[in-house]
Design an enzyme around this catalytic site. Sequence first.
Site, PDB file in Angstrom:
ATOM      1  CE  LYS A  13      -2.404  -0.311   3.761  1.00  0.00           C
ATOM      2  NZ  LYS A  13      -1.865  -1.547   4.327  1.00  0.00           N
ATOM      3  NE  ARG A  88      -4.401  -0.368  10.057  1.00  0.00           N
ATOM      4  CZ  ARG A  88      -3.334   0.119   9.432  1.00  0.00           C
ATOM      5  NH1 ARG A  88      -3.366   1.306   8.877  1.00  0.00           N
ATOM      6  NH2 ARG A  88      -2.243  -0.599   9.341  1.00  0.00           N
ATOM      7  NE  ARG A 127       7.092  -2.920   6.199  1.00  0.00           N
ATOM      8  CZ  ARG A 127       5.780  -2.740   6.141  1.00  0.00           C
ATOM      9  NH1 ARG A 127       5.244  -2.158   5.090  1.00  0.00           N
ATOM     10  NH2 ARG A 127       5.008  -3.137   7.105  1.00  0.00           N
ATOM     11  NE  ARG A 133       6.519  -0.507   9.948  1.00  0.00           N
ATOM     12  CZ  ARG A 133       5.339  -0.326   9.385  1.00  0.00           C
ATOM     13  NH1 ARG A 133       5.256   0.222   8.189  1.00  0.00           N
ATOM     14  NH2 ARG A 133       4.243  -0.699   9.992  1.00  0.00           N
ATOM     15  NE  ARG A 144       1.578  -4.059  11.422  1.00  0.00           N
ATOM     16  CZ  ARG A 144       2.564  -4.021  10.526  1.00  0.00           C
ATOM     17  NH1 ARG A 144       3.692  -4.649  10.765  1.00  0.00           N
ATOM     18  NH2 ARG A 144       2.415  -3.365   9.406  1.00  0.00           N
TER      19      ARG A 144
HETATM   20  P1  AMP Z   1       0.682   1.208   8.842  1.00  0.00           P
HETATM   21  O1  AMP Z   1       1.944   1.940   8.541  1.00  0.00           O
HETATM   22  O2  AMP Z   1      -0.495   1.702   8.026  1.00  0.00           O
HETATM   23  O3  AMP Z   1       0.832  -0.282   8.766  1.00  0.00           O
HETATM   24  O4  AMP Z   1       0.284   1.541  10.363  1.00  0.00           O
HETATM   25  C1  AMP Z   1       1.164   1.217  11.418  1.00  0.00           C
HETATM   26  C2  AMP Z   1       0.397   1.224  12.735  1.00  0.00           C
HETATM   27  O5  AMP Z   1      -0.149   2.515  12.987  1.00  0.00           O
HETATM   28  C3  AMP Z   1      -0.791   0.279  12.812  1.00  0.00           C
HETATM   29  O6  AMP Z   1      -0.421  -1.059  13.125  1.00  0.00           O
HETATM   30  C4  AMP Z   1      -1.623   0.930  13.913  1.00  0.00           C
HETATM   31  O7  AMP Z   1      -1.066   0.690  15.190  1.00  0.00           O
HETATM   32  C5  AMP Z   1      -1.426   2.410  13.601  1.00  0.00           C
HETATM   33  N1  AMP Z   1      -2.454   2.889  12.642  1.00  0.00           N
HETATM   34  C6  AMP Z   1      -2.251   3.305  11.363  1.00  0.00           C
HETATM   35  N2  AMP Z   1      -3.402   3.658  10.788  1.00  0.00           N
HETATM   36  C7  AMP Z   1      -4.374   3.448  11.724  1.00  0.00           C
HETATM   37  C8  AMP Z   1      -5.784   3.599  11.733  1.00  0.00           C
HETATM   38  N3  AMP Z   1      -6.446   4.028  10.654  1.00  0.00           N
HETATM   39  N4  AMP Z   1      -6.446   3.295  12.883  1.00  0.00           N
HETATM   40  C9  AMP Z   1      -5.805   2.866  13.971  1.00  0.00           C
HETATM   41  N5  AMP Z   1      -4.481   2.673  14.022  1.00  0.00           N
HETATM   42  C10 AMP Z   1      -3.759   2.962  12.915  1.00  0.00           C
END
Ligand code: AMP
Length: 187
Positions: A13, A88, A127, A133, A144
């Site tokens: 994404k 989400r 990654r 990360r 996740r």
């Molecule tokens: P991502 O980089 O999109 O995988 O997001 C990393 C982390 O940020 C996720 O595992 C959540 O802990 C938090 N996060 C990102 N977007 C959201 C969202 N829309 N709602 C809640 N937590 C989020």
Amino acid sequence: MRLVLVGSPGAGKGTQAAVIAGKLGIPHISTGEIFRQNVVDQTVLGMQAKEYMAAGELVPDSVTNAMVADRLAQPDAAAGFLLDGYPRNHEQADVLADLLHGQSIAVDAVIEIVVDQEHILERLVERARRQHRADDTEEVVRHRFEVYHHETEPLIEYYRDRELLRTVDGVGSVDDVTARILAELPD
Ligand code: AMP
């Protein structure tokens, strides 16, 4: 153009969002990136989000929705945006729809990037090696996935029902996947 990108962790994404937003000249709004930056900057928002992120949990909706409302109110998002990682869950999707409805606008399309589990695990391991990360450890990655499955996957039907969903095969080169996404965008 107002777009939402959905897909499981590691579906690509973030990479595609940056390319597509660049090509369309709209801001790429990644809630994960915004949270990570706030953690680095040690802001109040970062402190609210940090523990949830490290555990692979969703940051509470109240925090996330307020942050997105704030971001979408900035002038660069007035003519369009690409949301990456938001909404989400069902609650966030409803909040987004209401927020946009209040401005007499709506999401134009939701792109789902589909990649099978085996490819995804390979990518996440890769990654983790490159980016270090904190949430790319095996245990957190597994969690996740579960969170995606329970909370986010139902949005696929939510957006299919609203005739906004476009599904794209995410296996292949970055350029190939970008071309598939561009071909699915509404006029
Ligand atoms: P991502 O980089 O999109 O995988 O997001 C990393 C982390 O940020 C996720 O595992 C959540 O802990 C938090 N996060 C990102 N977007 C959201 C969202 N829309 N709602 C809640 N937590 C989020």
